[in-house]
Design an enzyme around this catalytic site. Structure first.
Site, short mmCIF file in Angstrom:
data_model
loop_
_atom_site.label_atom_id
_atom_site.label_comp_id
_atom_site.label_asym_id
_atom_site.label_seq_id
_atom_site.Cartn_x
_atom_site.Cartn_y
_atom_site.Cartn_z
N ASP A 46 9.99 -31.19 -9.16
CA ASP A 46 9.73 -30.14 -8.33
C ASP A 46 9.98 -30.51 -6.81
OD1 ASP A 46 8.88 -28.63 -10.63
OD2 ASP A 46 6.81 -29.50 -10.54
N HIS A 67 13.84 -24.62 -11.76
CA HIS A 67 14.80 -24.97 -10.33
C HIS A 67 14.68 -23.65 -9.53
CE1 HIS A 67 16.66 -28.83 -12.02
NE2 HIS A 67 15.20 -28.78 -12.05
P1 GDP Z 1 12.71 -28.26 -8.43
O1 GDP Z 1 12.35 -28.08 -9.89
O2 GDP Z 1 12.96 -29.60 -7.82
O3 GDP Z 1 14.02 -27.33 -8.20
O4 GDP Z 1 11.56 -27.54 -7.38
P2 GDP Z 1 10.67 -26.22 -7.74
O5 GDP Z 1 11.83 -24.94 -7.47
O6 GDP Z 1 9.95 -26.36 -9.07
O7 GDP Z 1 9.74 -26.09 -6.46
C1 GDP Z 1 10.08 -26.17 -5.17
C2 GDP Z 1 9.40 -24.95 -4.59
O8 GDP Z 1 9.54 -25.16 -3.27
C3 GDP Z 1 10.26 -23.73 -4.85
O9 GDP Z 1 9.29 -22.60 -4.79
C4 GDP Z 1 11.19 -23.51 -3.60
O10 GDP Z 1 11.38 -22.27 -3.21
C5 GDP Z 1 10.30 -24.33 -2.59
N1 GDP Z 1 11.01 -24.88 -1.66
C6 GDP Z 1 11.91 -25.72 -1.51
N2 GDP Z 1 12.34 -26.29 -0.28
C7 GDP Z 1 11.45 -25.74 0.60
C8 GDP Z 1 10.99 -26.19 1.89
O11 GDP Z 1 11.71 -26.89 2.57
N3 GDP Z 1 9.79 -25.72 2.13
C9 GDP Z 1 9.13 -24.63 1.55
N4 GDP Z 1 7.96 -24.20 2.10
N5 GDP Z 1 9.21 -24.45 0.36
C10 GDP Z 1 10.40 -25.02 -0.13
P1 IMO Z 2 11.89 -29.90 -12.64
O1 IMO Z 2 13.29 -30.27 -13.10
C1 IMO Z 2 7.49 -31.12 -12.97
C2 IMO Z 2 6.37 -32.97 -16.60
C3 IMO Z 2 5.38 -32.18 -17.42
C4 IMO Z 2 4.65 -33.25 -18.27
C5 IMO Z 2 5.62 -34.29 -18.39
C6 IMO Z 2 6.35 -34.18 -20.00
O2 IMO Z 2 11.46 -28.27 -12.42
O3 IMO Z 2 11.44 -30.99 -11.58
P2 IMO Z 2 7.89 -32.29 -21.03
O4 IMO Z 2 7.60 -30.94 -21.51
O5 IMO Z 2 9.15 -32.78 -20.31
O6 IMO Z 2 7.56 -33.19 -22.47
O7 IMO Z 2 6.65 -32.87 -20.26
O8 IMO Z 2 7.11 -33.97 -17.54
N1 IMO Z 2 7.33 -32.10 -16.28
C7 IMO Z 2 7.86 -31.61 -15.16
N2 IMO Z 2 7.15 -31.88 -14.01
N3 IMO Z 2 8.82 -30.62 -12.88
C8 IMO Z 2 9.66 -30.37 -14.03
O9 IMO Z 2 10.81 -30.23 -13.92
C9 IMO Z 2 9.15 -31.24 -15.24
N4 IMO Z 2 9.44 -31.21 -16.41
C10 IMO Z 2 8.82 -31.97 -17.09
O10 IMO Z 2 4.45 -31.30 -16.69
O11 IMO Z 2 3.66 -34.07 -17.20
MG MG Z 3 10.56 -27.39 -11.01
#
Ligand code: GDP
Ligand code: IMO
Ligand code: MG
Length: 422
Positions: free
Chosen positions: A13, A41
């Site tokens: 994340d 994502h």
């Molecule tokens: P990923 O799994 O690595 O793609 O990340 P996620 O999408 O799960 O979580 C990142 C969150 O932060 C999302 O809601 C994005 O829209 C948001 N986001 C990404 N970059 C920024 C930033 O620079 N600032 C803020 N405030 N939010 C961001």
């Molecule tokens: P993105 O791509 C954050 C975490 C789960 C749990 C551990 C194992 O969005 O960054 P799983 O279901 O994979 O067997 O769970 O990994 N986890 C993540 N945490 N971002 C993710 O993906 C995750 N995918 C799995 O919360 O702790």
């Molecule tokens: Mg994510």
């Protein structure tokens, strides 16, 4: 031509989706190489938010081809839902989506076993998407792969034999009712019809495109500290989100890789269980969750929040060979008077020389902090690095020097335009 790997450098994340979307303007092909629909994502274009779980984040750009590599585990229902959702918003998959023959399929019993095992003694806090049990079958050489969909008779045999085994486990070990074999067979036989057009010999495709001079971005899911080998085991996922996994998960050899880009959130978050040395339980932690909207993109769970852990990032930079970083969500720190950065761990009064991957040890370490001055200004509309407050630049300079990577992007908000390239 260039081939780059993009990895999450923390516990997932970090904002990978947003940065892949930005970068994919300059790449021809984006490839997912591990994980499955446990990923979430997020991409925000103007006011429209799209959350992708399986399809690469390059899909929102019409001229980018998207590949689901052999290292990914595919839940057919999640994939079909995602294709439908994207097509409903006018994004076509035709001729742009390629799915590897060798990717494994998540079966209904994987999801069931995932949720049953979470009720046992060892609670990982998984996403419940069947990821672990699917990789177990892959490595036990019992998995069902995309290629199996192409031979209906063999597919049915394999599914029947696997369900027989799982039904034994479910009824004898967990006192759970048996699964209906025919229902599952029918469901998966139908799946072939829906995805047949996308099934591809991915290594052949990628190598042919590379030979034509096409550029490729390998999109990691999860993060380095969730890696099955290098993460905080057993509180990890069941794949290799680190840069090494990009080669085995796609069929692109290490000699073709030009750079590794690390996505680095300006503070730390974690979803699920496991050690988290810089976790905050006070107002600062609550504020980071609130200001950063730190709720899971896949499960909606509140994310645990804490200070930036530069000691951990140094380890992550080393394991992945991160050349350049995209620092995301630095705008979230804007409300703080002071910002702490963890620069080392102490255990029983002694400072540790290297990052401990023993979860028990990691639970006991005491983080050593350096305090930096906050900037207390809204930076979310700034689009030139030079216009950032001096304190923001000092923070970025400190983490870049300490962790050993060059910062290429700074992200100050979820939208495309809230990104500056240095
Ligand atoms: P990923 O799994 O690595 O793609 O990340 P996620 O999408 O799960 O979580 C990142 C969150 O932060 C999302 O809601 C994005 O829209 C948001 N986001 C990404 N970059 C920024 C930033 O620079 N600032 C803020 N405030 N939010 C961001
Ligand atoms: P993105 O791509 C954050 C975490 C789960 C749990 C551990 C194992 O969005 O960054 P799983 O279901 O994979 O067997 O769970 O990994 N986890 C993540 N945490 N971002 C993710 O993906 C995750 N995918 C799995 O919360 O702790
Ligand atoms: Mg994510």
């Amino acid at each position: 031509m260039s081939v780059s790997i993009l990895v999450g450098s923390q516990w997932g994340d970090e904002g990978k989706g947003k940065i892949v979307d930005i970068l994919s303007e300059k790449y021809d092909i984006v490839v997912r190489f591990q994980g499955g629909a446990n990923a979430g994502h997020t991409i925000q274009i103007n006011d429209k938010q799209t959350i992708l779980h399986l399809i690469p984040s390059g899909i929102l750009r019409d001229n980018v081809a998207c590949v689901i590599g052999n290292g990914v585990v595919i839940d057919p229902n999640a994939l079909l839902d995602e294709i439908k959702l994207l097509e409903e918003s006018g994004i076509s998959m035709k001729g742009r989506l390629f799915i590897s023959h060798n990717a494994h399929l998540i079966m209904p019993y994987h999801k069931l076993l995932d949720s049953i095992s979470e009720k046992g003694k060892q609670k990982i806090g998984t996403t419940g998407r069947g990821i672990g049990p699917c990789y177990i079958d892959k490595y036990a050489r019992k998995g069902i792969r995309i290629v199996d969909l192409l031979n209906k008779t063999e597919l049915e045999k394999k599914i029947r034999s696997n369900i027989e085994e799982k039904n034994n486990i479910l009824s004898k070990l967990y006192d759970h009712e048996k699964l209906n074999v025919q229902e599952i067979v029918d469901e998966y036989l139908k799946f072939d019809e829906a995805i047949d057009q996308y099934i591809t010999d991915v290594p052949h495709y990628l190598h042919t495109e590379m030979a034509k001079g096409k550029s490729i971005l390998l999109e990691g899911a999860q993060g380095t500290l969730l890696d099955i080998d290098h993460g905080t085991y057993p509180f990890v996922t069941s794949s290799s989100p680190t840069s090494g996994g990009a080669c085995t998960g796609s069929g692109i050899p290490p000699t073709k890789i030009d750079s590794v880009i690390g996505i680095v959130k300006a503070y730390t978050t974690r979803v699920g269980n496991g050690p988290f040395p810089t976790e905050l339980f006070d107002d600062d932690g609550e504020n980071l969750r609130k200001w950063g909207a730190e709720f899971g993109a896949t499960t909606g769970r509140p994310r645990r929040c804490g200070w930036f852990d530069a000691f951990m990032l140094k380890f992550s930079t080393m394991i992945n060979g991160i050349d350049e970083a995209a620092v995301t969500k630095i705008d979230v720190l804007s409300g703080l008077d002071e910002i702490k950065v963890c620069i080392g761990y102490e255990l029983n009064g002694k400072s540790l020389k290297s990052y401990p991957t023993d979860a028990k040890k990691l639970e006991m370490v005491k983080p050593v902090y350096k305090t930096l001055k906050g900037w207390k200004k809204d930076i979310s509309e700034i689009n030139d690095y030079n216009d950032l407050p001096q304190e923001t630049k000092d923070y970025l300079k400190f983490i870049s020097e300490f962790c050993g990577f060059r910062i290429r992007f700074v992200s100050v908000g979820p939208k495309r335009k809230q990104t500056m390239e240095i």
